[in-house]
Design a protein around this motif. Structure first.
Motif, PDB file in Angstrom:
ATOM      1  N   MET A   1       0.792  -1.275   0.050  1.00 52.96           N
ATOM      2  CA  MET A   1       0.023   0.162   0.054  1.00 52.96           C
ATOM      3  C   MET A   1       0.906   1.298  -0.163  1.00 52.96           C
ATOM      4  N   PRO A   2       0.383   2.265  -0.568  1.00 51.63           N
ATOM      5  CA  PRO A   2       1.397   3.500  -0.611  1.00 51.63           C
ATOM      6  C   PRO A   2       1.470   4.195   0.392  1.00 51.63           C
ATOM      7  N   THR A   3       2.348   4.573   0.990  1.00 45.08           N
ATOM      8  CA  THR A   3       2.473   5.672   2.272  1.00 45.08           C
ATOM      9  C   THR A   3       2.365   6.878   1.846  1.00 45.08           C
ATOM     10  N   PRO A   4       1.170   7.486   2.576  1.00 48.28           N
ATOM     11  CA  PRO A   4       1.083   8.825   2.364  1.00 48.28           C
ATOM     12  C   PRO A   4       2.179   9.688   2.597  1.00 48.28           C
ATOM     13  N   ASP A   5       2.219  10.926   1.749  1.00 54.18           N
ATOM     14  CA  ASP A   5       3.325  11.890   1.955  1.00 54.18           C
ATOM     15  C   ASP A   5       3.604  12.532   3.136  1.00 54.18           C
ATOM     16  N   PHE A   6       2.538  12.734   4.142  1.00 54.98           N
ATOM     17  CA  PHE A   6       2.775  13.197   5.409  1.00 54.98           C
ATOM     18  C   PHE A   6       3.499  12.122   6.274  1.00 54.98           C
ATOM     19  N   ILE A   7       3.300  10.841   5.909  1.00 56.11           N
ATOM     20  CA  ILE A   7       4.264   9.815   6.789  1.00 56.11           C
ATOM     21  C   ILE A   7       5.405   9.738   6.497  1.00 56.11           C
ATOM     22  N   ILE A   8       5.813   9.887   5.024  1.00 50.98           N
ATOM     23  CA  ILE A   8       6.994   9.993   4.630  1.00 50.98           C
ATOM     24  C   ILE A   8       8.083  11.060   5.151  1.00 50.98           C
ATOM     25  N   ASP A   9       7.356  12.174   5.220  1.00 53.06           N
ATOM     26  CA  ASP A   9       7.961  13.373   5.641  1.00 53.06           C
ATOM     27  C   ASP A   9       8.249  13.115   7.313  1.00 53.06           C
ATOM     28  N   LEU A  10       7.164  12.772   8.083  1.00 56.24           N
ATOM     29  CA  LEU A  10       7.442  12.272   9.433  1.00 56.24           C
ATOM     30  C   LEU A  10       8.564  11.268   9.681  1.00 56.24           C
ATOM     31  N   ARG A  11       8.704  10.232   8.973  1.00 58.93           N
ATOM     32  CA  ARG A  11       9.770   9.318   8.763  1.00 58.93           C
ATOM     33  C   ARG A  11      11.034   9.930   8.688  1.00 58.93           C
ATOM     34  N   ALA A  12      11.093  10.826   7.746  1.00 58.38           N
ATOM     35  CA  ALA A  12      12.263  11.577   7.517  1.00 58.38           C
ATOM     36  C   ALA A  12      12.949  12.114   9.012  1.00 58.38           C
ATOM     37  N   ALA A  13      12.084  12.669   9.584  1.00 58.08           N
ATOM     38  CA  ALA A  13      12.515  13.342  10.940  1.00 58.08           C
ATOM     39  C   ALA A  13      12.638  12.328  12.117  1.00 58.08           C
ATOM     40  N   ILE A  14      11.807  11.339  12.167  1.00 55.35           N
ATOM     41  CA  ILE A  14      11.935  10.370  13.275  1.00 55.35           C
ATOM     42  C   ILE A  14      12.484   8.902  13.033  1.00 55.35           C
ATOM     43  N   GLY A  15      12.620   8.735  11.901  1.00 51.79           N
ATOM     44  CA  GLY A  15      13.303   7.393  11.516  1.00 51.79           C
ATOM     45  C   GLY A  15      12.004   6.390  11.798  1.00 51.79           C
ATOM     46  N   THR A  16      12.321   5.075  12.454  1.00 49.79           N
ATOM     47  CA  THR A  16      11.529   4.199  12.538  1.00 49.79           C
ATOM     48  C   THR A  16      10.727   4.028  13.777  1.00 49.79           C
ATOM     49  N   ALA A  17      10.815   5.492  14.585  1.00 52.80           N
ATOM     50  CA  ALA A  17      10.159   5.358  15.964  1.00 52.80           C
ATOM     51  C   ALA A  17       8.536   5.102  15.809  1.00 52.80           C
ATOM     52  N   PRO A  18       7.854   4.753  16.759  1.00 56.36           N
ATOM     53  CA  PRO A  18       6.541   4.344  16.504  1.00 56.36           C
ATOM     54  C   PRO A  18       5.667   5.673  16.376  1.00 56.36           C
ATOM     55  N   LEU A  19       4.855   5.385  15.492  1.00 57.44           N
ATOM     56  CA  LEU A  19       3.877   6.539  14.958  1.00 57.44           C
ATOM     57  C   LEU A  19       2.365   6.099  15.545  1.00 57.44           C
ATOM     58  N   TRP A  20       1.798   7.091  16.349  1.00 54.54           N
ATOM     59  CA  TRP A  20       0.356   6.588  16.470  1.00 54.54           C
ATOM     60  C   TRP A  20      -0.502   7.461  15.344  1.00 54.54           C
ATOM     61  N   LEU A  21      -1.409   6.550  14.687  1.00 62.30           N
ATOM     62  CA  LEU A  21      -1.991   7.054  13.507  1.00 62.30           C
ATOM     63  C   LEU A  21      -3.537   6.538  13.595  1.00 62.30           C
ATOM     64  N   SER A  22      -4.377   7.536  12.922  1.00 56.47           N
ATOM     65  CA  SER A  22      -5.720   7.211  12.897  1.00 56.47           C
ATOM     66  C   SER A  22      -6.176   6.630  11.537  1.00 56.47           C
ATOM     67  N   GLY A  23      -6.817   5.541  11.857  1.00 56.28           N
ATOM     68  CA  GLY A  23      -7.196   4.793  10.490  1.00 56.28           C
ATOM     69  C   GLY A  23      -8.824   4.510  10.429  1.00 56.28           C
ATOM     70  N   VAL A  24      -9.182   4.376   9.175  1.00 60.03           N
ATOM     71  CA  VAL A  24     -10.442   4.075   8.959  1.00 60.03           C
ATOM     72  C   VAL A  24     -10.824   2.707   8.335  1.00 60.03           C
ATOM     73  N   THR A  25     -11.852   2.030   8.699  1.00 63.58           N
ATOM     74  CA  THR A  25     -12.356   1.071   8.009  1.00 63.58           C
ATOM     75  C   THR A  25     -13.635   1.017   7.504  1.00 63.58           C
ATOM     76  N   ALA A  26     -14.066   0.912   6.370  1.00 64.86           N
ATOM     77  CA  ALA A  26     -15.219   1.237   5.848  1.00 64.86           C
ATOM     78  C   ALA A  26     -15.862  -0.054   5.302  1.00 64.86           C
TER      79      ALA A  26
END
Length: 156
Positions: A1-26
């Motif tokens: 699945m493609p990684t959203p650009d905002f997550i790529i930007d976050l990863r550039a700053a924090i590396g592999t540190a845990p991210l807390w993300l909001s997801g949806v299931t439809a």
């Protein structure tokens, strides 16, 4: 699945540190059928899901994901379940954990078809024919949404 650009930007700053993300299931229902996708990343069947964009309303994000992944126009009927998923470690070492908002959705129009590369196949499947879904968690998301309970299920 493609990684959203905002997550790529976050990863550039924090590396592999845990991210807390909001997801949806439809969970899109059409009579006694549910909309499923065959994921392009692992070949498994699952309901449509995705990560919310910054500032995106969750119900809007759920409907966006359905249209982008499956070419289906749907309408959110209710928030069925709010739960925290187990932590995930991806193949590249990135770590994340998701707050998942499961929406019961009603089919409006469209023919199911994979549109954005996240699915190789899109189909309607009977609610009593879900044994080959990706996980028990996905079956539970569908089950909870299909119950049509008047109240949202919250984990405690």
């Amino acid at each position: 699945m493609p990684t959203p650009d905002f997550i790529i930007d976050l990863r550039a700053a924090i590396g592999t540190a845990p991210l807390w993300l909001s997801g949806v299931t439809a969970v899109v229902l059409r009579g006694e059928e549910v909309l499923l996708i065959r994921r392009s990343d692992n070949g498994m069947l699952a309901p449509v899901s995705g990560i919310l964009e910054p500032s995106e309303e969750p119900a809007v994000g759920a409907i966006r994901e359905v249209y982008e992944e499956a070419g289906i126009v749907a309408e959110v009927e209710s928030l069925a379940w709010v739960h925290v998923m187990d932590p995930v470690v991806y193949g590249n070492g990135d770590r994340a954990q998701y707050l998942d908002l499961v929406f019961r959705c009603r089919y409006v129009s469209g023919e199911p078809q994979p549109l954005d590369g996240e699915a190789t196949e899109v189909m309607w499947r009977r609610l009593d024919d879900l044994d080959d879904l990706e996980s028990d968690d996905h079956r539970e998301r569908i089950r909870v949404a299909a119950l049509r309970e008047p109240a949202t299920r919250f984990e405690r």
